[in-house]
Design an enzyme around this catalytic site. Structure first.
Site, short mmCIF file in Angstrom:
data_model
loop_
_atom_site.label_atom_id
_atom_site.label_comp_id
_atom_site.label_asym_id
_atom_site.label_seq_id
_atom_site.Cartn_x
_atom_site.Cartn_y
_atom_site.Cartn_z
N ASP A 104 0.78 -1.19 -0.10
CA ASP A 104 0.23 0.04 0.00
C ASP A 104 0.69 1.17 -0.21
O ASP A 104 1.46 1.63 -0.83
CB ASP A 104 -0.79 -0.06 1.33
CG ASP A 104 -1.80 0.87 1.33
OD1 ASP A 104 -2.26 1.50 0.14
OD2 ASP A 104 -2.59 1.45 2.40
N ARG A 166 -10.83 -12.03 7.53
CA ARG A 166 -9.65 -12.62 6.95
C ARG A 166 -10.29 -14.02 6.23
O ARG A 166 -9.17 -14.54 5.39
CB ARG A 166 -8.96 -12.88 8.19
CG ARG A 166 -7.92 -11.61 8.62
CD ARG A 166 -6.98 -11.92 9.59
NE ARG A 166 -6.47 -10.82 10.31
CZ ARG A 166 -5.68 -9.94 10.14
NH1 ARG A 166 -5.18 -9.88 8.76
NH2 ARG A 166 -5.41 -8.86 11.07
P1 IMP Z 1 1.78 -0.33 3.78
O1 IMP Z 1 2.94 -0.17 4.87
O2 IMP Z 1 0.99 1.08 3.85
O3 IMP Z 1 2.27 -0.70 2.49
O4 IMP Z 1 0.77 -1.21 4.24
C1 IMP Z 1 1.07 -2.62 4.01
C2 IMP Z 1 -0.10 -3.30 5.20
O5 IMP Z 1 -1.41 -2.86 5.45
C3 IMP Z 1 -0.11 -4.65 4.69
O6 IMP Z 1 0.60 -5.60 5.26
C4 IMP Z 1 -1.58 -5.02 5.08
O7 IMP Z 1 -1.77 -5.65 6.21
C5 IMP Z 1 -2.11 -3.48 5.32
N1 IMP Z 1 -3.24 -3.10 4.44
C6 IMP Z 1 -2.95 -2.04 3.24
N2 IMP Z 1 -4.00 -1.95 2.42
C7 IMP Z 1 -4.84 -2.86 3.05
C8 IMP Z 1 -6.21 -2.97 2.49
O8 IMP Z 1 -6.93 -2.73 1.55
N3 IMP Z 1 -7.01 -3.96 3.37
C9 IMP Z 1 -6.48 -4.60 4.63
N4 IMP Z 1 -5.32 -4.42 4.82
C10 IMP Z 1 -4.38 -3.66 4.03
#
Ligand code: IMP
Ligand code: MG
Length: 179
Positions: A104, A166
Site C-alpha cells: 500500500d 480474513r
Molecule cells: P503499507 O505499509 O502501507 O504498505 O501497508 C501494508 C500493510 O497494511 C499490509 O501488510 C496490510 O496488512 C495492510 N493493508 C494495506 N492496505 C490494505 C487493504 O486495503 N486492506 C487490508 N489491509 C491493508
C-alpha cells in the site's frame, strides 16, 4: 458476514490461477536454490497467501514469521510501521523472500527490507499478493506482485478490517455500512 460485502474484486479461481503462476515465477528466479531459501512472512494478513503459495513451490525452504503493526484497529490508513515480533533465525547467507499480503504505502516492506538486509542475507526479494500502484512509492521494490488493484480498501483472503473478514476465500470490498 456476506451481507457486508459490496463486491468481489478477485475471485477464488483468479487467486488460485495467479498464485500458481507466481510460485513458478519465484522458483524460476532462483537459479541456485541449494537449501538456503528462507521465507519471511508478515503476519497476520499474509498467512493465507503464504499457505497457498508455498504448496506450489516444490523446493527446500525455511519459514519465519514476523509481525509489523501499522493499522491500529479500525484504521484504514497505515501509520508508522513498527516491528512488534522479530525472528531469531540466522539469515547470513540465506536467500530471503519477504511475503506480504499487499503493498500500500510501502512503509511495511521498506521497514522489513532494511531490517533484514542488516542481517547479512545473500539476497533479499519481496512478494506481495496485491499492490496499489497509485500509492506505492517507486523506491520500495517488490519483485513479485500477484495483482495490481485500484486504491480502495479490500478484505478477505487474509486481509482484515478491524481483524474481521480474513477468512473470506476471495478478495472483496466492504459496503459503506460495514465500515
Ligand atoms: P503499507 O505499509 O502501507 O504498505 O501497508 C501494508 C500493510 O497494511 C499490509 O501488510 C496490510 O496488512 C495492510 N493493508 C494495506 N492496505 C490494505 C487493504 O486495503 N486492506 C487490508 N489491509 C491493508
Ligand atoms: Mg500486513
Amino acid at each position: 458476514m456476506e451481507k457486508d460485502i459490496a463486491r468481489i474484486l478477485i475471485s477464488r479461481e483468479q487467486l488460485d490461477r495467479r498464485i500458481r503462476e507466481l510460485a513458478g515465477e519465484i522458483v524460476a528466479s532462483y537459479p541456485a536454490l541449494d537449501g538456503h531459501l528462507t521465507l519471511v512472512t508478515i503476519l497476520n494478513g499474509a498467512i493465507i497467501f503464504l499457505a497457498d503459495l508455498i504448496r506450489h513451490m516444490p523446493v527446500k525452504m525455511r519459514l519465519e514469521l514476523i509481525t509489523v503493526s501499522s493499522y491500529p484497529g479500525k484504521a484504514t490508513e497505515s501509520v508508522e510501521a513498527r516491528l512488534t515480533r522479530d525472528i531469531a533465525a540466522d539469515l547470513r547467507g540465506q536467500d530471503v523472500l519477504i511475503v506480504d499480503d499487499i503493498l500500500d504505502t510501502g512503509k511495511t516492506i521498506r521497514l522489513v527490507r532494511s531490517e533484514l538486509a542488516r542481517r547479512g542475507p545473500r539476497s533479499i526479494k519481496a512478494a506481495t499478493l496485491l499492490r496499489k500502484p497509485n500509492k506505492a512509492p517507486r523506491d520500495v521494490v517488490v519483485e513479485f506482485v500477484g495483482f495490481d488493484i485500484e486504491d480502495e480498501f479490500v478484505v478477505g483472503y487474509g486481509m482484515d478490517y478491524d481483524n474481521h473478514y480474513r477468512n473470506l476465500p476471495y478478495i472483496a470490498v466492504l459496503t459503506q455500512e460495514a465500515r
